[in-house]
Design a protein around this motif. Structure first.
Motif, short mmCIF file in Angstrom:
data_model
loop_
_atom_site.label_atom_id
_atom_site.label_comp_id
_atom_site.label_asym_id
_atom_site.label_seq_id
_atom_site.Cartn_x
_atom_site.Cartn_y
_atom_site.Cartn_z
N ASN A 304 0.80 -1.22 0.00
CA ASN A 304 0.00 0.00 0.00
C ASN A 304 0.84 1.28 0.00
OD1 ASN A 304 -3.03 -0.84 0.38
ND2 ASN A 304 -1.83 -2.22 1.67
N GLY A 305 2.10 1.13 -0.37
CA GLY A 305 2.95 2.31 -0.54
C GLY A 305 3.45 2.94 0.74
N LYS A 306 3.26 2.29 1.88
CA LYS A 306 3.75 2.83 3.16
C LYS A 306 5.18 2.32 3.37
CE LYS A 306 -0.46 4.35 3.96
NZ LYS A 306 -0.79 5.79 3.89
N LEU A 307 6.06 2.77 2.49
CA LEU A 307 7.40 2.17 2.43
C LEU A 307 8.25 2.50 3.65
CD1 LEU A 307 8.13 2.81 -1.36
CD2 LEU A 307 6.86 0.95 -0.26
N SER A 308 8.13 3.72 4.16
CA SER A 308 8.94 4.10 5.34
C SER A 308 8.54 3.27 6.56
CB SER A 308 8.79 5.59 5.63
OG SER A 308 7.44 5.92 5.85
N LEU A 312 10.88 0.75 8.72
CA LEU A 312 11.00 0.95 10.16
C LEU A 312 10.71 -0.35 10.91
CD1 LEU A 312 11.40 2.86 12.56
CD2 LEU A 312 8.94 3.37 12.46
N LEU A 313 9.65 -1.05 10.52
CA LEU A 313 9.31 -2.32 11.17
C LEU A 313 10.41 -3.35 10.95
CD1 LEU A 313 7.30 -3.95 12.80
CD2 LEU A 313 6.06 -4.46 10.69
N PHE A 314 10.98 -3.36 9.75
CA PHE A 314 12.08 -4.28 9.44
C PHE A 314 13.27 -4.04 10.37
CE2 PHE A 314 16.02 -4.97 6.87
CZ PHE A 314 15.97 -6.35 6.83
N ARG A 315 13.56 -2.75 10.62
CA ARG A 315 14.72 -2.41 11.46
C ARG A 315 14.48 -2.76 12.94
NH1 ARG A 315 14.89 2.45 7.97
NH2 ARG A 315 16.74 2.32 6.65
N THR A 316 13.21 -2.92 13.36
CA THR A 316 12.93 -3.24 14.77
C THR A 316 12.85 -4.74 15.02
OG1 THR A 316 10.52 -3.17 14.45
CG2 THR A 316 11.62 -1.09 15.01
N LEU A 333 12.25 -5.87 0.45
CA LEU A 333 12.90 -5.41 -0.79
C LEU A 333 11.89 -4.77 -1.73
CD1 LEU A 333 15.42 -8.34 -1.32
CD2 LEU A 333 16.03 -5.91 -1.15
N ASP A 334 10.66 -5.22 -1.63
CA ASP A 334 9.59 -4.61 -2.42
C ASP A 334 9.27 -3.21 -1.90
OD1 ASP A 334 7.86 -4.96 -4.62
OD2 ASP A 334 6.15 -5.26 -3.27
N ALA A 335 9.64 -2.96 -0.63
CA ALA A 335 9.35 -1.66 0.00
C ALA A 335 10.51 -0.69 -0.08
CB ALA A 335 8.97 -1.88 1.47
N CYS A 336 11.65 -1.13 -0.59
CA CYS A 336 12.82 -0.24 -0.67
C CYS A 336 12.52 0.96 -1.56
CB CYS A 336 14.03 -1.01 -1.23
SG CYS A 336 14.72 -2.19 -0.07
#
Length: 556
Positions: A304-308, A312-316, A333-336
């Motif tokens: 849904n385009g909420k890439l940031s 952020l969730l990936f980093r936590t 990677l799809d969210a980069c």
């Protein structure tokens, strides 16, 4: 199987064989056949092929390899170890093969993907076929997704006078994805009296879900006298996967015991339908979370385009004590949003020993290609121990998106040399590259090669690429001819593709016609796209006021 898992099994097999049944103990003596049988079964379970071969040689030295009982277990052991050639040799060497011999050889072949050869053995068994053979053949066809072959064996089974068992239906229900076949299987289950079996009924529910027949799935669910957590979860997934969000929420509220799988399914459903806030609320309200939960939430953000938020969730994840897996990396990677984030994910994949994984590698190639870093994409491609058609297609796409049309075409030719057949997605990327480069002859050759050389039926997106190919170079009559020859009516995106070409080349008459057809089809994005294209084509004239009035009504 992962390298770590193989290492564990190899160590375990060595320990087993150094114990009571070690080589030293066996070297100069013979054990009871049951002892050898135990050891052969253990080798098969552990995948200890080298030790199994040593045992085979030992049995041959003492003459026990002629025993049908032990020879059958040799076939089974080789099959479980994935050594089909050794299984074939052991099978052919059996002096007096029995029904068990044929069943084991059939399973060994089918497990290794040699389904056609397994079918030949199955057909040769004729009157000797028992329920083990029938169910095995059906189950392996089902696992391979060959639903019509599985149904064909079931029909043959019935015509030979064998009644399907619950095991038969568990196998076949797992692969049916055609509504007609689904109803036929449901009827057969009822005829055989298994409709009250919760496991079978849940299989029917899942089958109807696969066919997007949600009312029928709900009918099966409602008919269950007793429901377990699996049947409740299956119904929830049916709603979730097909966008029935309200029904899914209500069912989740009614579930006697909701499990993690249920909550995760709802997050996934919210993500698919664009309800990111509901997905977040579900995520916050969950009594516990696992890796699948986080993966589902990252996927919902990315979709849904909420890439940031996804990044952020990936980093936590590390703070939550969760180690990313291949699904995590594919989602993130799809969210980069840029090459820097793709490189960060690449570094994390290395830390998790997943950079060489084919699925993760393919996602990395796509991410680098999306942001024009073809060099990074190529390095990942070259470093993969194994490449599949997705790897090659992603590399073709990376070059096509960056305007490296010659390299994209060269890669498609190299696929043949490496024994990899291009698929429909590969040809979309090749046709896109030709379109962007104005390579009409090459594009036409690729399009013809799809069905002539590969047996791939062109789909709407392939025809759309061909329309764009001719339209970009001003060959508008040829583009129109392609649309006339399509085996179905062109969709709104095809008309808008042609409209853009008319705009580029100033063909107002054709542009007006395209705009009218695109609006008739009513695609959600059509009003904005048509309005922009009409403006560029100079269509703000009195003769096209009717189109613009239609556009205004559509927008309202």
């Amino acid at each position: 199987m992962s390298a770590a898992r193989r290492g564990i099994l190899a160590a375990e097999s060595s320990i087993v064989l150094r114990g009571a049944f070690s080589r030293e103990n066996l070297a100069g003596s013979a054990l009871d056949p049951e002892a050898y049988a135990t050891l052969l079964r253990r080798c098969g379970e552990l995948g200890a092929l080298d030790e199994g071969k040593w045992l085979h040689d030992h049995l041959a030295r003492i003459g026990l390899d002629r025993s049908t009982f032990l020879a059958n277990l040799l076939v089974q052991m080789y099959g479980k170890c994935g050594s089909v050639d050794d299984a074939r040799r052991a099978f052919r060497a059996i002096p007096v093969p029995n029904l068990f011999s044929s069943n084991l050889m059939l399973v060994a072949l089918a497990q290794s993907g040699h389904l056609d050869e397994a079918r030949r053995i199955f057909d040769e068994m004729r009157e000797e076929r028992d329920h083990v053979a029938w169910n095995a053949m059906i189950a392996f066809y089902a696992r391979a997704g060959r639903s019509r072959d599985a149904v064909g064996v079931l029909r043959l089974m019935e015509s030979d006078g064998h009644k399907p068992s619950s095991v038969t239906f568990v196998g076949i229900l797992s692969c049916i994805d055609c509504p007609g076949l689904a109803r036929e299987m449901h009827s057969k289950v009822a005829e055989c009296g298994f409709q009250s079996d919760v496991r079978i009924a849940t299989g029917i529910l899942v089958m109807y879900t696969r066919c997007s027949e949600i009312p029928r799935a709900k009918m099966v669910f409602d008919s269950l006298a007793e429901r377990d957590v699996v049947s409740w979860t299956a119904m929830l997934v049916a709603y979730a996967q097909n966008g029935h969000i309200l029904e899914g929420k209500e069912l989740l509220r009614k579930m006697p015991v909701s499990n993690l799988f249920s909550w995760n399914a709802m997050i996934d459903a919210y993500g698919r339908t664009g309800s990111v806030e509901d997905a977040e609320q579900t995520y916050r309200n969950m009594p516990s979370r696992d890796l699948v939960t986080v993966n589902s939430m990252i996927g919902a953000y990315a979709l849904n385009g909420k890439l940031s938020r996804a990044m952020l969730l990936f980093r936590t994840m590390d703070a939550q004590g969760l180690r990313p897996n291949r699904v995590t990396f594919c989602a993130v990677l799809d969210a980069c949003r840029n090459v820097a984030e793709a490189r960060l994910c690449h570094a994390c994949a290395r830390d998790c020993d997943l950079a060489g994984d084919c699925t993760v590698g393919n996602a990395l190639i796509s991410a680098y290609g999306r942001y024009g870093s073809v060099g990074d994409a190529r390095r990942v491609f070259d470093s993969l121990p194994e490449r599949n058609v997705v790897s090659w297609t992603a590399m073709v796409a990376a070059n096509a998106q960056s305007g490296h049309r010659g390299e994209a075409a060269a890669l498609s030719r190299a696929m043949d040399l490496h024994g990899v057949s291009p698929n429909g997605v590969t040809f979309v990327n090749l046709l896109t590259a030709c379109s962007q480069g104005g390579l009409v002859d090459e594009g036409c050759e690729f399009f013809a090669s799809m069905w002539r050389d590969r047996g791939i039926d062109p789909e709407a997106q392939h025809y759309r690429c061909l329309v764009d190919l001719f339209g970009r170079v001003g060959q508008l009559p040829r583009a129109e001819e392609v649309m006339d020859l399509m085996p179905w009516e062109p969709d709104a995106l095809t008309w808008i593709t042609f409209l853009n070409s008319c705009k580029i080349h100033g063909d107002v008459r054709r542009a007006a016609s395209c705009a009218a057809r695109a609006l008739e089809l009513g695609h959600l994005a059509t009003p904005v796209l048509v309005k922009g294209a009409c403006a560029g084509a100079g269509l703000w004239r009195r003769e096209t006021e009717n189109i613009l009035n239609d556009l205004e009504e559509f927008c309202l």
